[in-house]
Design a protein around this motif. Structure first.
Motif, PDB file in Angstrom:
ATOM      1  N   LYS A  63       7.760 -29.097  15.717  1.00  0.00           N
ATOM      2  CA  LYS A  63       8.987 -29.464  14.677  1.00  0.00           C
ATOM      3  C   LYS A  63       8.462 -29.715  13.540  1.00  0.00           C
ATOM      4  O   LYS A  63       6.877 -30.969  12.876  1.00  0.00           O
ATOM      5  CB  LYS A  63       9.755 -30.440  14.321  1.00  0.00           C
ATOM      6  N   PRO A  64       8.508 -29.164  11.957  1.00  0.00           N
ATOM      7  CA  PRO A  64       7.737 -30.109  10.612  1.00  0.00           C
ATOM      8  C   PRO A  64       7.157 -31.947  10.653  1.00  0.00           C
ATOM      9  O   PRO A  64       8.746 -32.416  11.324  1.00  0.00           O
ATOM     10  CB  PRO A  64       8.550 -29.793   9.808  1.00  0.00           C
ATOM     11  N   LEU A  65       6.311 -31.739   9.774  1.00  0.00           N
ATOM     12  CA  LEU A  65       5.762 -32.922  10.165  1.00  0.00           C
ATOM     13  C   LEU A  65       6.300 -33.604   8.774  1.00  0.00           C
ATOM     14  O   LEU A  65       4.697 -33.544   8.264  1.00  0.00           O
ATOM     15  CB  LEU A  65       4.820 -33.444  11.791  1.00  0.00           C
ATOM     16  N   PHE A  66       6.658 -34.841   7.882  1.00  0.00           N
ATOM     17  CA  PHE A  66       6.239 -35.033   6.732  1.00  0.00           C
ATOM     18  C   PHE A  66       5.690 -36.506   7.083  1.00  0.00           C
ATOM     19  O   PHE A  66       5.867 -37.633   7.553  1.00  0.00           O
ATOM     20  CB  PHE A  66       7.032 -35.490   6.167  1.00  0.00           C
ATOM     21  N   ILE A  67       4.455 -36.660   6.630  1.00  0.00           N
ATOM     22  CA  ILE A  67       3.632 -37.781   6.854  1.00  0.00           C
ATOM     23  C   ILE A  67       3.361 -38.202   5.691  1.00  0.00           C
ATOM     24  O   ILE A  67       2.664 -38.015   4.650  1.00  0.00           O
ATOM     25  CB  ILE A  67       2.232 -37.953   7.757  1.00  0.00           C
ATOM     26  N   SER A  68       3.788 -40.375   5.122  1.00  0.00           N
ATOM     27  CA  SER A  68       2.901 -40.240   4.094  1.00  0.00           C
ATOM     28  C   SER A  68       1.990 -41.137   4.008  1.00  0.00           C
ATOM     29  O   SER A  68       1.136 -41.605   5.409  1.00  0.00           O
ATOM     30  CB  SER A  68       4.064 -41.889   4.158  1.00  0.00           C
ATOM     31  N   THR A  69       1.239 -40.984   2.846  1.00  0.00           N
ATOM     32  CA  THR A  69      -0.433 -41.157   2.942  1.00  0.00           C
ATOM     33  C   THR A  69      -0.327 -43.039   2.271  1.00  0.00           C
ATOM     34  O   THR A  69      -2.046 -42.706   1.935  1.00  0.00           O
ATOM     35  CB  THR A  69      -1.340 -40.226   2.772  1.00  0.00           C
ATOM     36  N   GLY A  70       0.463 -43.984   1.923  1.00  0.00           N
ATOM     37  CA  GLY A  70       0.375 -45.462   1.252  1.00  0.00           C
ATOM     38  C   GLY A  70      -0.674 -46.169   2.047  1.00  0.00           C
ATOM     39  O   GLY A  70      -0.594 -46.325   3.073  1.00  0.00           O
ATOM     40  N   ALA A  71      -1.139 -46.805   1.334  1.00  0.00           N
ATOM     41  CA  ALA A  71      -2.402 -47.894   1.855  1.00  0.00           C
ATOM     42  C   ALA A  71      -3.168 -46.823   2.677  1.00  0.00           C
ATOM     43  O   ALA A  71      -3.368 -48.224   4.293  1.00  0.00           O
ATOM     44  CB  ALA A  71      -1.341 -49.109   2.820  1.00  0.00           C
ATOM     45  N   SER A  72      -4.134 -46.364   2.166  1.00  0.00           N
ATOM     46  CA  SER A  72      -5.516 -45.402   3.088  1.00  0.00           C
ATOM     47  C   SER A  72      -5.817 -44.772   2.747  1.00  0.00           C
ATOM     48  O   SER A  72      -5.697 -44.729   1.646  1.00  0.00           O
ATOM     49  CB  SER A  72      -4.862 -44.434   4.380  1.00  0.00           C
ATOM     50  N   THR A  73      -7.270 -44.655   3.238  1.00  0.00           N
ATOM     51  CA  THR A  73      -8.290 -43.722   2.285  1.00  0.00           C
ATOM     52  C   THR A  73      -8.184 -42.274   3.035  1.00  0.00           C
ATOM     53  O   THR A  73      -7.257 -41.781   3.494  1.00  0.00           O
ATOM     54  CB  THR A  73      -9.628 -44.116   3.135  1.00  0.00           C
ATOM     55  N   LEU A  74      -8.837 -41.250   1.494  1.00  0.00           N
ATOM     56  CA  LEU A  74      -9.194 -40.669   2.511  1.00  0.00           C
ATOM     57  C   LEU A  74      -9.534 -39.524   3.618  1.00  0.00           C
ATOM     58  O   LEU A  74      -9.106 -38.893   4.035  1.00  0.00           O
ATOM     59  CB  LEU A  74      -9.708 -39.051   1.263  1.00  0.00           C
TER      60      LEU A  74
END
Length: 351
Positions: free
Chosen positions: A152-163
């Motif tokens: 199913k579609p997955l929306f992922i937030s990327t705060g406090a992370s590196t590339l």
């Protein structure tokens, strides 16, 4: 040219070439009150948000015993311990069924963030059509993969992370699921504008060409999502509350109803405002062009056969006749007809 990317779920269709998709994050701003939660769903739908989002936790599975039982006696607490506080804000299966029913009746997508495996199963059993993962779980590859396998579609937030950490998460999920939206985010509550770093959106577009890119904001106000759209984001998540002064840590950086209305309004205006890049006279400009523009008129009565000189013409408002840049096609020409003073000169009047 980059190929169009599309994610479809429930009644929704998100596209890199489509309108912005706005998620009103209710989270736990409902204060553990089902009727407040339903009211918030209805307001979000009224203001044309595309989705509402909640948060689901099995608190005893999520937190260590010491963290669950730690003292949490403060102005934002709904319990003496942190566990009591979190349990007060949790809804069970009956409440979630009511919330999903309310969302369906108001024609708005229902979304939710699970924080551990049990909550994924809970939401899957309810028939949720997509999953949103918080920034805190970007490095939780076992949970990401567990959700990705549900296809199913997955929306992922990327705060406090590196590339590099985003790449690890993306490739782990991509092995099982290609319906991915990465949300640029800064994990500070609220986020100062100097810490938004919105140019990262362009970086994410380049690094993850098969993903849809969005913005999950904890900033105050409504400017940042508009800027994020201009950088390439098409999905937007902002926290929503009915009252900034309510008890809880999220209310102070959440949008109140009027702010929510203006945020969605402004995002929807962007695509319309950008137009099609063809520079023409718009229909809405024609009246102003005539009222404020100028045309070539006679400065006095002129007889048929007159060779027109600069003294024979004047430039005045309103427009509607020959524009002033036609002067070189008028001066020195012979009139085929007689004209009265302040009469428009037409090319057909000239030999």
């Amino acid at each position: 040219m980059t190929a169009q990317k599309i994610i479809e779920f429930g009644k929704s269709r998100i596209s890199t070439e489509g309108p912005p998709f706005f998620i009103a994050e209710i989270g736990h701003n409902h204060q553990g009150d089902l009727e407040i939660a339903k009211k918030m769903i209805k307001i979000a739908a009224l203001f044309e948000a595309d989705a509402v989002k909640f948060q689901k936790r099995n608190n005893k599975k999520l937190f260590t015993k010491s963290y669950y039982n730690r003292l949490y006696d403060n102005e934002n607490s709904y319990g003496y311990t942190y566990g009591e506080h979190r349990e007060y804000l949790e809804f069970g299966v009956d409440e979630y069924k009511e919330l999903m029913k309310c969302a369906k009746e108001n024609n708005i997508e229902f979304m939710c963030t699970p924080f551990e495996h049990d909550s994924v199963d809970f939401l899957e059993d309810l028939g949720i059509t997509s999953f949103k993962l918080s920034s805190g779980d970007l490095t939780n590859i076992p949970l990401l993969v567990y959700v990705a396998k549900l296809n199913k579609p997955l929306f992922i937030s990327t705060g406090a992370s590196t590339l590099e950490e985003i790449k690890i998460a993306y490739h782990a999920v991509r092995e099982y699921n290609d319906k991915i939206c990465l949300l640029h985010c800064t994990s500070r509550y609220p986020t100062e504008y100097k810490d938004l770093n919105l140019k990262v959106i362009k970086k994410l577009e380049k690094e993850f060409p098969d993903a849809i890119i969005g913005y999950s904001g904890h900033d105050n106000g409504i400017l940042a999502p508009v800027l994020a759209y201009m950088m390439g984001a098409v999905v937007f998540e902002k926290h929503f509350t009915l009252n900034h002064s309510w008890k809880g840590t999220d209310h102070k950086f959440s949008l109140e109803p009027e702010g929510l209305r203006k945020q969605i309004r402004d995002l929807k205006r962007i695509e319309i405002s950008l137009g099609n890049a063809n520079k023409t006279i718009m229909d809405c400009e024609k009246e102003a062009r005539k009222k404020m523009g100028k045309s070539i008129y006679t400065s006095k009565d002129l007889e048929k056969g007159t060779i027109i000189t600069e003294n024979d013409i004047t430039i005045k408002t309103p427009a509607g006749g020959l524009p002033p840049y036609y002067l070189n096609r008028v001066i020195g020409k012979k009139l085929k007809v007689s004209l009265k003073v302040e009469e428009e000169i037409k090319l057909d009047d000239l030999e």
